[in-house]
Design an enzyme around this catalytic site. Sequence first.
Site, mmCIF file in Angstrom:
data_model
loop_
_atom_site.group_PDB
_atom_site.id
_atom_site.type_symbol
_atom_site.label_atom_id
_atom_site.label_comp_id
_atom_site.label_asym_id
_atom_site.label_seq_id
_atom_site.Cartn_x
_atom_site.Cartn_y
_atom_site.Cartn_z
ATOM 1 N N ASN A 23 0.803 -1.155 0.015
ATOM 2 C CA ASN A 23 0.177 0.024 -0.002
ATOM 3 C C ASN A 23 0.756 1.228 -0.024
ATOM 4 O O ASN A 23 0.345 2.411 -0.406
ATOM 5 C CB ASN A 23 -1.085 -0.090 1.207
ATOM 6 C CG ASN A 23 -2.205 -1.167 0.932
ATOM 7 O OD1 ASN A 23 -2.427 -1.521 -0.226
ATOM 8 N ND2 ASN A 23 -2.775 -1.287 1.948
ATOM 9 N N PRO A 123 -16.516 4.576 -2.182
ATOM 10 C CA PRO A 123 -16.690 6.026 -2.728
ATOM 11 C C PRO A 123 -15.303 6.736 -2.722
ATOM 12 O O PRO A 123 -14.412 6.481 -1.943
ATOM 13 C CB PRO A 123 -17.645 6.722 -1.895
ATOM 14 C CG PRO A 123 -17.725 5.850 -0.600
ATOM 15 C CD PRO A 123 -17.264 4.602 -0.892
ATOM 16 N N ILE A 124 -15.381 7.893 -3.456
ATOM 17 C CA ILE A 124 -14.075 8.764 -3.515
ATOM 18 C C ILE A 124 -14.409 10.274 -3.368
ATOM 19 O O ILE A 124 -13.905 11.031 -3.834
ATOM 20 C CB ILE A 124 -13.206 8.606 -4.646
ATOM 21 C CG1 ILE A 124 -14.206 8.800 -6.036
ATOM 22 C CG2 ILE A 124 -12.690 7.289 -4.863
ATOM 23 C CD1 ILE A 124 -13.350 9.187 -7.337
ATOM 24 N N ASP A 125 -15.651 10.249 -2.521
ATOM 25 C CA ASP A 125 -16.215 11.754 -2.502
ATOM 26 C C ASP A 125 -15.176 12.818 -1.803
ATOM 27 O O ASP A 125 -15.075 13.815 -1.893
ATOM 28 C CB ASP A 125 -17.593 11.618 -1.998
ATOM 29 C CG ASP A 125 -17.655 10.914 -0.417
ATOM 30 O OD1 ASP A 125 -17.319 9.780 -0.679
ATOM 31 O OD2 ASP A 125 -17.827 11.567 0.643
ATOM 32 N N GLN A 126 -14.589 12.001 -0.804
ATOM 33 C CA GLN A 126 -13.512 12.948 0.056
ATOM 34 C C GLN A 126 -12.332 13.280 -0.407
ATOM 35 O O GLN A 126 -11.706 14.558 -0.523
ATOM 36 C CB GLN A 126 -13.341 12.165 1.345
ATOM 37 C CG GLN A 126 -14.425 11.670 2.030
ATOM 38 C CD GLN A 126 -15.099 12.998 2.698
ATOM 39 O OE1 GLN A 126 -14.556 14.095 3.072
ATOM 40 N NE2 GLN A 126 -16.356 13.060 2.526
ATOM 41 N N ASP A 306 -7.361 -4.974 7.131
ATOM 42 C CA ASP A 306 -6.742 -6.032 6.122
ATOM 43 C C ASP A 306 -6.137 -7.138 6.839
ATOM 44 O O ASP A 306 -5.602 -7.896 6.051
ATOM 45 C CB ASP A 306 -5.540 -5.055 5.585
ATOM 46 C CG ASP A 306 -6.163 -4.186 4.362
ATOM 47 O OD1 ASP A 306 -7.418 -4.170 4.206
ATOM 48 O OD2 ASP A 306 -5.473 -3.411 3.665
ATOM 49 N N ILE A 328 -14.866 -0.904 8.895
ATOM 50 C CA ILE A 328 -14.424 -0.091 7.640
ATOM 51 C C ILE A 328 -15.138 -0.468 6.354
ATOM 52 O O ILE A 328 -15.711 0.554 5.611
ATOM 53 C CB ILE A 328 -12.829 -0.337 7.300
ATOM 54 C CG1 ILE A 328 -11.968 -0.220 8.720
ATOM 55 C CG2 ILE A 328 -12.438 0.561 6.156
ATOM 56 C CD1 ILE A 328 -11.984 1.140 9.295
HETATM 57 C C1 UD1 Z 1 -6.685 1.603 2.026
HETATM 58 C C2 UD1 Z 1 -5.925 0.428 1.772
HETATM 59 C C3 UD1 Z 1 -6.925 -0.849 1.903
HETATM 60 C C4 UD1 Z 1 -7.344 -0.728 3.096
HETATM 61 C C5 UD1 Z 1 -8.049 0.409 3.600
HETATM 62 C C6 UD1 Z 1 -8.604 0.616 5.031
HETATM 63 C C7 UD1 Z 1 -4.732 1.044 -0.056
HETATM 64 C C8 UD1 Z 1 -4.254 0.971 -1.557
HETATM 65 N N1 UD1 Z 1 -5.562 0.495 0.439
HETATM 66 O O1 UD1 Z 1 -7.871 1.624 1.064
HETATM 67 O O2 UD1 Z 1 -6.177 -2.079 1.961
HETATM 68 O O3 UD1 Z 1 -8.453 -1.828 3.538
HETATM 69 O O4 UD1 Z 1 -7.207 1.451 3.246
HETATM 70 O O5 UD1 Z 1 -7.405 0.634 5.932
HETATM 71 O O6 UD1 Z 1 -3.910 1.718 0.642
HETATM 72 N N2 UD1 Z 1 -14.701 6.317 2.351
HETATM 73 C C9 UD1 Z 1 -15.686 7.583 1.677
HETATM 74 N N3 UD1 Z 1 -15.290 8.292 0.988
HETATM 75 C C10 UD1 Z 1 -14.090 8.571 0.343
HETATM 76 C C11 UD1 Z 1 -12.999 7.469 0.726
HETATM 77 C C12 UD1 Z 1 -13.224 6.698 1.550
HETATM 78 O O7 UD1 Z 1 -16.763 7.232 2.381
HETATM 79 O O8 UD1 Z 1 -13.867 9.240 -0.490
HETATM 80 C C13 UD1 Z 1 -14.884 5.289 3.110
HETATM 81 C C14 UD1 Z 1 -14.811 3.816 2.661
HETATM 82 O O9 UD1 Z 1 -16.066 3.613 1.979
HETATM 83 C C15 UD1 Z 1 -14.433 3.326 3.605
HETATM 84 C C16 UD1 Z 1 -13.399 4.117 4.764
HETATM 85 O O10 UD1 Z 1 -13.982 5.514 4.067
HETATM 86 O O11 UD1 Z 1 -15.493 2.951 4.419
HETATM 87 C C17 UD1 Z 1 -12.103 3.907 4.797
HETATM 88 O O12 UD1 Z 1 -11.615 3.861 3.242
HETATM 89 P P1 UD1 Z 1 -10.125 4.202 2.831
HETATM 90 O O13 UD1 Z 1 -9.137 4.588 4.215
HETATM 91 O O14 UD1 Z 1 -10.433 5.473 1.898
HETATM 92 O O15 UD1 Z 1 -9.491 2.948 2.369
HETATM 93 P P2 UD1 Z 1 -8.723 3.180 0.902
HETATM 94 O O16 UD1 Z 1 -7.769 4.136 0.704
HETATM 95 O O17 UD1 Z 1 -9.652 2.585 -0.298
#
Ligand code: UD1
Length: 420
Positions: A23, A123-126, A306, A328
Amino acid sequence: MDKLVINGGNPLKGEVTISGAKNAAVALIPATVLIDGICTITNVPNISDVKISCKILEEIGAKVEWISKNELKIDTRNITNTTAPLDMTSKFRASSYFIGSLLGRCKKAVVGLPGGCNLGARPIDQHIKGFESLGAKVEVSQGRISAEATKLEGTHIYLDIVSVGATINVMLASVLADGSTIIENCAKEPHIVDVANFLNTMGADIRGAGTDVIKVKGVKKLTGNSTYSVVPDQIEAGTFMLAAVATKGDLIIKNCIPEHMDCLTAKILEMGAKVEYNDDTIHVSASQRPHKANIKTQPYPGFPTDLQPQIGVCLSIANGTSIIKEGIWESRFQYTAELNKMGAKITDQGKSAIFEGVEKLYGAPVEATDLRAAAALIIAGLVADGETTLTNLAHLDRGYENIEEKFRKIGANIQRISEE
Ligand code: UD1
C-alpha cells in the site's frame, strides 16, 4: 488458471523476511509524477499492483527501469500525457493516486474509476472534496474521473471520513500548490507517513503525517535525485504473525517495524501466544489452541481491516466463541463462506460475524474472494487436516510477493500448479 495445493498440519518454524509495503509502493509510484527528475526506490515489492502502476507511469511519459528485483529507477522529467490508460487504472484502487499527482503537476488528470477488491461500496467523494477545495473542477462520468485547474491554491480541508486514500491523494495534489494546505481528520496509517517521507526526501515540505492534521507547504518543484526505501509491509508481517498463531508455530519475522504491530500483538497475547520485539524483528510462538477474542476493525492505530480475515482463521479454531465487528468495509466477510466449507462455524451478520471455535478444519476446494481473504485461506489450508486447493489467485498476486515460497521455507507444504 493457477491454483495452490496446500497440505496442512505442519507448524510453521523458522525465519521469514517481510517485503516492502504494497500500500506504500502503490502510492509512491504515482507520487513520482510530482518529481521533475530521477529517483530510485528500493525495497519495492515485486507484485502485480506495482507492475501495473509502473506501466501506467510509462504510458504517461515516464521512464521506468527495474534495476534489480526490488529496486526501481524512475525518470519523470517528461510526463506528457495527462490521461492515465482507463483499462489499467480501473484494475486497482490505488490508481486513483494518479489523479492527485497528475493534477498537482500538470493541473489536469483523467483516470478510470478505480477498481480493487470487492469489499462493498468504495466512494471517492472525500478525494474529490479535497481536489475541489484546492481549486480544481472535477467531473465523474462514463467510468472516468476528470480533474482540471488553472491554478491550485493552498486551503483548509476537513475530511468528513478518516480515509487513507483521500489523505494521500489530497496530500499529493497540494505538494506543488501555491501556499499552504492544512488537511484535518487525516488517516494515520504507516504508509501515509511513508508517502510524506518520500515526498519530503524528494523536496516537498509536509509536516504532521501520522497525526490527525497534515500541513503541506507548497513548493515550486520536486527535484528528486534521491533514493528512498519503502516501509516494511505491516499487513504481510501481521499475516505471518497470525500464521504462527494458527499453526502453533514459532516464527522470527524479519524486516518489520514492531511498533506498527502493537494492536495485533495485543490481540495475539490475548489469544495466548507469545510475542517478543527486537529491533526490526518479531518473534511469535504458540503452543496451544488460540483463546477466543473479540475484534473491531478501525483506522490505524486500531485493528487493521486488512488483517481481519487472517485473524478470523485463528478465531475459527479458537477455544470459545468470538465476535468480529468490521468497522471499515461493508462486505469483508465473504471469506467466511469459504472457511465454513473447511468445517468452520461462522455466522456472517453483515457488519459483524460470530466465530464458534471448532477443534479442526478440514481441507477443501476454496476460492479467494479478495486479496486478504486469499492470505487467510492459505493459513486455513496450513492448519487443516488434508488437502486444500485455493483458486482465483490473481487477488493474491496483487499484493504478496513470492508468498508460497516464503511459506515453504518455514515448513509449509504448499505448491502452485499452473493449469491451462
Ligand atoms: C486503503 C487500503 C486498503 C485498506 C483501507 C482501510 C490502499 C491501496 N488500500 O484503502 O487495503 O483496507 O485503506 O485501511 O492503501 N470512504 C468514503 N469516501 C471516500 C473515501 C473513503 O466514504 O472518499 C470510506 C470507505 O468507503 C471506507 C472508509 O472510508 O468505508 C475507509 O476507506 P479508505 O481508508 O479510503 O480506504 P482505501 O484508501 O480505499
